[in-house]
Design a protein around this motif. Structure first.
Motif, mmCIF file in Angstrom:
data_model
loop_
_atom_site.group_PDB
_atom_site.id
_atom_site.type_symbol
_atom_site.label_atom_id
_atom_site.label_comp_id
_atom_site.label_asym_id
_atom_site.label_seq_id
_atom_site.Cartn_x
_atom_site.Cartn_y
_atom_site.Cartn_z
ATOM 1 N N ALA A 125 0.827 -1.204 0.000
ATOM 2 C CA ALA A 125 0.000 0.000 0.000
ATOM 3 C C ALA A 125 0.865 1.258 0.000
ATOM 4 O O ALA A 125 0.554 2.233 -0.708
ATOM 5 C CB ALA A 125 -0.925 0.004 1.217
ATOM 6 N N ILE A 126 1.938 1.250 0.765
ATOM 7 C CA ILE A 126 2.847 2.404 0.820
ATOM 8 C C ILE A 126 3.522 2.607 -0.528
ATOM 9 O O ILE A 126 3.617 3.738 -1.027
ATOM 10 C CB ILE A 126 3.896 2.215 1.932
ATOM 11 N N GLN A 127 3.985 1.531 -1.119
ATOM 12 C CA GLN A 127 4.649 1.626 -2.421
ATOM 13 C C GLN A 127 3.684 2.128 -3.497
ATOM 14 O O GLN A 127 4.041 2.955 -4.340
ATOM 15 C CB GLN A 127 5.222 0.258 -2.821
ATOM 16 N N HIS A 128 2.453 1.638 -3.460
ATOM 17 C CA HIS A 128 1.451 2.062 -4.449
ATOM 18 C C HIS A 128 1.090 3.526 -4.265
ATOM 19 O O HIS A 128 1.012 4.293 -5.242
ATOM 20 C CB HIS A 128 0.203 1.189 -4.322
ATOM 21 N N TYR A 129 0.870 3.929 -3.026
ATOM 22 C CA TYR A 129 0.469 5.308 -2.748
ATOM 23 C C TYR A 129 1.568 6.302 -3.113
ATOM 24 O O TYR A 129 1.293 7.374 -3.671
ATOM 25 C CB TYR A 129 0.112 5.439 -1.273
ATOM 26 N N SER A 130 2.818 5.949 -2.812
ATOM 27 C CA SER A 130 3.935 6.881 -2.997
ATOM 28 C C SER A 130 4.664 6.704 -4.317
ATOM 29 O O SER A 130 5.682 7.368 -4.561
ATOM 30 C CB SER A 130 4.938 6.703 -1.855
ATOM 31 N N ASN A 131 4.156 5.802 -5.163
ATOM 32 C CA ASN A 131 4.831 5.491 -6.432
ATOM 33 C C ASN A 131 6.277 5.040 -6.210
ATOM 34 O O ASN A 131 7.165 5.326 -7.013
ATOM 35 C CB ASN A 131 4.810 6.711 -7.367
ATOM 36 N N GLY A 132 6.484 4.342 -5.108
ATOM 37 C CA GLY A 132 7.793 3.768 -4.838
ATOM 38 C C GLY A 132 8.808 4.712 -4.234
ATOM 39 O O GLY A 132 9.962 4.328 -4.029
ATOM 40 N N THR A 133 8.400 5.944 -3.938
ATOM 41 C CA THR A 133 9.326 6.923 -3.362
ATOM 42 C C THR A 133 8.994 7.146 -1.895
ATOM 43 O O THR A 133 7.896 7.581 -1.554
ATOM 44 C CB THR A 133 9.237 8.267 -4.112
ATOM 45 N N LEU A 134 9.955 6.852 -1.024
ATOM 46 C CA LEU A 134 9.750 7.036 0.409
ATOM 47 C C LEU A 134 10.149 8.462 0.774
ATOM 48 O O LEU A 134 11.333 8.781 0.842
ATOM 49 C CB LEU A 134 10.580 6.020 1.207
ATOM 50 N N ALA A 135 9.155 9.312 0.988
ATOM 51 C CA ALA A 135 9.413 10.730 1.232
ATOM 52 C C ALA A 135 8.817 11.169 2.558
ATOM 53 O O ALA A 135 7.807 10.635 3.019
ATOM 54 C CB ALA A 135 8.830 11.576 0.099
ATOM 55 N N ALA A 136 9.464 12.176 3.162
ATOM 56 C CA ALA A 136 8.980 12.740 4.422
ATOM 57 C C ALA A 136 8.258 14.056 4.212
ATOM 58 O O ALA A 136 7.783 14.668 5.170
ATOM 59 C CB ALA A 136 10.142 12.933 5.393
ATOM 60 N N SER A 137 8.169 14.518 2.981
ATOM 61 C CA SER A 137 7.450 15.752 2.676
ATOM 62 C C SER A 137 6.889 15.648 1.268
ATOM 63 O O SER A 137 7.260 14.776 0.497
ATOM 64 C CB SER A 137 8.376 16.974 2.796
ATOM 65 N N GLY A 138 5.981 16.553 0.948
ATOM 66 C CA GLY A 138 5.366 16.528 -0.368
ATOM 67 C C GLY A 138 3.986 15.898 -0.318
ATOM 68 O O GLY A 138 3.568 15.356 0.705
ATOM 69 N N PRO A 139 3.261 15.936 -1.438
ATOM 70 C CA PRO A 139 1.869 15.470 -1.453
ATOM 71 C C PRO A 139 1.708 13.976 -1.226
ATOM 72 O O PRO A 139 0.637 13.525 -0.815
ATOM 73 C CB PRO A 139 1.383 15.875 -2.857
ATOM 74 N N TYR A 140 2.750 13.195 -1.502
ATOM 75 C CA TYR A 140 2.649 11.749 -1.331
ATOM 76 C C TYR A 140 3.644 11.223 -0.296
ATOM 77 O O TYR A 140 4.159 10.129 -0.414
ATOM 78 C CB TYR A 140 2.851 11.043 -2.677
ATOM 79 N N GLU A 141 3.886 12.044 0.714
ATOM 80 C CA GLU A 141 4.782 11.590 1.779
ATOM 81 C C GLU A 141 4.104 10.481 2.575
ATOM 82 O O GLU A 141 2.874 10.417 2.667
ATOM 83 C CB GLU A 141 5.171 12.766 2.687
#
Length: 242
Positions: A125-141
Motif C-alpha cells: 500500500a505504501i509503495q502504491h500510494y507513494s509510487n515507490g518513493t519514500l518521502a517525508a514531505s510533499g503530497p505523497y509523503e
C-alpha cells in the motif's frame, strides 16, 4: 496424561521467574501492540487517501490501542508504555531510578519493532500510494504514518509547549484515575477510562503536532523510517504532510 505432563514441563521450562525480565517483556509486548494498532490506523488513512479512514478513525485507533496495551501489561509492569510516565513514577518514588533507562530502552525498542511490522503489513500500500518513493514531505509523503510532524505554521517554542501541556495532561489524568482517594473507576475498567482520556486529548490538542505525548512512540518509529529509506529528513523540523 503424557501430553498433559509434557505441556506442564514445557510451561515450567518457559516460565520466566526473574521479575525485571517479566516486566521488560510485558512492556515490550504492550508497546508493540500499542504502536502496531496506532500506526496501522494512520497507514490505513494515508495510503487510502482518506477513503478507508480519516483523522478521527486514526485517533480512535490510537486510543483503543492504549486500552489493549494496558490490559496486556497492567498486571505485570504497570503498563507504563511511555518514558514520560516511567519518569513520573521515579519522581513519585513508585519506581527505582535504576529501572528508568531499562524501561525507556524497552519501550523504544517495542515501538521500533512495531513500526517494522506496520511497514511489512502495509508495504504494498505504501509503495502504491507513494509510487515507490519514500518521502517525508510533499503530497505523497508517507513518513507521517510512523511519526508525528508539526504543522507548517508551528514554531519550535510553541511545539515544545504543545507537547509539554499534552503530556502533562495525560499523566495528570492517569494519576487521577488511579488515585484511590478520588472517585473510583470500577475495577477492571481503568484501561477503558485511560483510553477515553487519550482520545479526549487527541481530538482537542492534535492539530499542532499530531499529539504523540510519548517519546518512545515518536522516536522508535522515526528511527525506523530513517533506517528504512526515508532518510535524515525525518529528523528535521517542519517536515511532514503538505
Amino acid at each position: 496424561m503424557g501430553t498433559s505432563s509434557l505441556l506442564q514441563r514445557l510451561q515450567a521450562l518457559l516460565r520466566i521467574r526473574n521479575q525485571l525480565a517479566r516486566e521488560c517483556l510485558a512492556e515490550l509486548l504492550a508497546v508493540f501492540v500499542l504502536i502496531l494498532i496506532t500506526l496501522s490506523g494512520s497507514a490505513q488513512m494515508v495510503t487510502s487517501s482518506g477513503e478507508k479512514g480519516n483523522i478521527l478513525t486514526a485517533y480512535l485507533a490510537g486510543a483503543l490501542a492504549v486500552m489493549v496495551a494496558v490490559y496486556t501489561a497492567g498486571g505485570v509492569s504497570g503498563a507504563h508504555l511511555n518514558p514520560a510516565f516511567s519518569l513520573t513514577m521515579c519522581l513519585l518514588e513508585q519506581m527505582p531510578w535504576w529501572k528508568l533507562p531499562i524501561f525507556v530502552a524497552v519501550q523504544t525498542s517495542g515501538a521500533f519493532l512495531a513500526a517494522g511490522a506496520v511497514y511489512i503489513l502495509y508495504h504494498d500500500a505504501i509503495q502504491h500510494y507513494s509510487n515507490g518513493t519514500l518521502a517525508a514531505s510533499g503530497p505523497y509523503e508517507t513518513a507521517s504514518i510512523f511519526a508525528t510532524y508539526p504543522a507548517e505554521y508551528l514554531s519550535i517554542p510553541n511545539g515544545f509547549l504543545d507537547q509539554v501541556m499534552g503530556t502533562a495532561l495525560l499523566i495528570l489524568g492517569i494519576l487521577a484515575i488511579m488515585d484511590t482517594r478520588n472517585k473510583g473507576v470500577p475495577k477492571g475498567l481503568e484501561p477503558v477510562v485511560v483510553a477515553l482520556l487519550v482520545f479526549s486529548i487527541e481530538i482537542s490538542m492534535g492539530s499542532n503536532c499530531g499529539c504523540p505525548m510519548n517519546p518512545a512512540r515518536d522516536f522508535g518509529p522515526r528511527l525506523f523510517t530513517y533506517l528504512a529509506g526515508w532518510g535524515a529528513e525525518v529528523f528535521r523540523w517542519g517536515k511532514g504532510r503538505g
